[in-house]
Design an enzyme around this catalytic site. Structure first.
Site, PDB file in Angstrom:
ATOM      1  N   HIS A 325     -41.823  76.095  -1.272  1.00 14.87           N
ATOM      2  CA  HIS A 325     -40.486  76.597  -0.987  1.00 14.87           C
ATOM      3  C   HIS A 325     -40.091  77.377   0.280  1.00 14.87           C
ATOM      4  O   HIS A 325     -41.052  77.718   0.956  1.00 14.87           O
ATOM      5  CB  HIS A 325     -40.225  77.200  -2.206  1.00 14.87           C
ATOM      6  CG  HIS A 325     -40.566  78.400  -2.432  1.00 14.87           C
ATOM      7  ND1 HIS A 325     -40.228  79.408  -1.875  1.00 14.87           N
ATOM      8  CD2 HIS A 325     -41.458  78.792  -3.429  1.00 14.87           C
ATOM      9  CE1 HIS A 325     -40.955  80.639  -2.417  1.00 14.87           C
ATOM     10  NE2 HIS A 325     -41.741  80.202  -3.312  1.00 14.87           N
ATOM     11  N   CYS A 343     -46.941  81.037  -4.945  1.00 16.35           N
ATOM     12  CA  CYS A 343     -46.407  79.684  -4.151  1.00 16.35           C
ATOM     13  C   CYS A 343     -46.887  79.838  -2.872  1.00 16.35           C
ATOM     14  O   CYS A 343     -47.452  80.697  -2.203  1.00 16.35           O
ATOM     15  CB  CYS A 343     -44.906  79.787  -4.379  1.00 16.35           C
ATOM     16  SG  CYS A 343     -44.203  79.627  -6.054  1.00 16.35           S
TER      17      CYS A 343
END
Length: 417
Positions: A325, A343
């Site tokens: 992301h 992440c």
């Protein structure tokens, strides 16, 4: 000289004509073909044979019992029996040497229509016939199959899944189920079903699917006896296609992601992955979902109210919350250090490009992280992390067999003519 060469042929023709004439005369003198019992019109053999399905309630045969056709009395015998279903497929059976009984040797389908054609002969050798139409009773317990994912285009890493409505634990029953679940692809990609648990199967080739492939999935299980009173039910067929082969190779050691299309690098992206204690999982993952905006909180990973923010251009790779992301707050660390909570973060521009480039089923492979290995089935599609030989051991048909040695493998490996 030419007259001499034709004379023997003329005499030969006359001789053959006389011989045929004498044979016909001889046959006429014996009564002719009409006296041969085999040439007579078959009589109705209804009173000469009995059928095991005749006495079933509502005239429906029990699919759990074999078919039996029996000759009555001593004045005749059964000479042949054929049993076919509505599609014209034959039911195998055995006839005793004395012609007194025929018995099916394979299970019947439930809720199916069959036709029996029985040939007999009496003590004089005259032929008899009886045709019997019957239907088997419906199954009390059905096993339904739901294939996944939904129809559409996916990346080359997308496994095919089969969800069963009831658990199947017995190895022989699993073999029946697995044999009836068919996956065909063009271009061809040989694969194997793997039992994840008693109600879930996954199918994958040894390597990823070919790019731009067409994958058709269907079930031949309907009406088939599985075991323990369980029969196959309906299953909706599925068609998938694959696009380009997209692979995102994520190196936590160098803090770089290389995105390849059909083996050719198309972009290198500076990234940051999980910091110590929140290390990103190593291994091959498959993109599960794409969310243009998702709310992320510290509470979701046990950090209380440490953060609560909207994250954009988020591509999910695990169900536990690992994404690729946009992370504009960490651009200074991207390409340099690992500072995320697991992440893979990158600039907003790169994240938007990545989001628009990949599709569900594309591959994200993480290497050189200090994190644990991606699990196979409980946190997304980790199927590709299992070695091929281990994958085959999860098949009821391929386990314990050399690769390429199953009947299905042999059929696929036949040379084309």
């Amino acid at each position: 000289m030419s007259h001499t060469s034709r004379s023997p042929r003329t005499r030969a023709v006359l001789t053959c004509t006389l011989l045929v004439a004498s044979l016909i005369a001889g046959l006429s003198g014996c009564g002719g073909p009409s006296s041969n019992p085999l040439s007579a019109k078959p009589y109705d053999a209804a009173d000469q044979i009995s059928f095991s399905g005749d006495g079933e309630e509502n005239h429906r045969a029990d699919p759990d019992k074999p078919l039996e056709v029996t000759s009555k009395g001593d004045d005749g015998r059964i000479t042949d029996v054929t049993a076919t279903d509505a599609a014209g497929r034959y039911v195998r059976g055995e006839l005793t040497e004395d012609g007194s009984r025929w018995r099916s040797t394979v299970p019947l389908a439930a809720g199916a229509h069959y036709t029996l054609r029985v040939s007999t002969e009496d003590s004089n050798g005259s032929p008899g016939r009886r045709n019997i139409d019957f239907t088997t009773s419906s199954a009390r317990k059905l096993l339904k199959v739901t294939f996944g994912p939904k129809a559409g285009e996916y990346g080359v890493g997308q496994p095919v899944t089969a969800k069963l409505s009831r658990p199947v634990k017995d190895p022989s029953a699993r073999a029946v189920v697995e044999r009836a679940l068919k996956v065909d692809s063009q271009p061809a990609a040989d694969g194997v079903w793997h039992w994840v648990d008693s109600k879930t199967l996954h199918y994958r080739p040894q390597d990823y699917w070919p790019a731009h492939a067409s994958i058709n999935v269907h079930s031949n299980l309907k009406g088939i006896r599985i075991g323990g009173g369980l029969y196959g039910g309906d299953a909706k067929s599925l068609r998938l296609t694959t696009g380009d082969r997209i692979e995102a190779l994520t190196d936590s050691g160098t803090h770089q992601m290389t995105v390849k299309r059909n083996g050719v690098p198309i972009r290198t992206i500076p990234i940051t992955t999980g910091m110590p204690g929140f290390d990103t999982r190593n291994g091959t993952k498959v993109i599960l979902a794409k969310e243009s905006a998702v709310r992320m909180t510290g509470a979701s990973i046990g950090l209380g109210n440490s953060y609560d923010l909207m994250v954009y251009w988020a591509t999910r790779v695990t169900w536990s919350g690992e994404y690729v992301h946009a992370a504009p707050w960490s651009t200074g660390a991207q390409g340099v250090a690992n500072v995320s909570h697991g992440c893979t973060g990158m600039s907003t521009e790169n994240a938007q490009w990545f989001f628009n480039t990949v599709k569900l089923g594309d591959v994200v492979k993480v290497m050189n992280s200090n994190g644990a290995d991606m699990t196979n089935f409980d946190n997304g599609y980790g199927d590709w992390n299992m070695a091929w030989n281990d994958w085959r051991q999860g098949s009821a048909l391929a386990a314990g067999q050399r690769d390429g040695s199953t009947p299905a493998d042999s059929a696929r490996l036949r040379p084309q003519v």
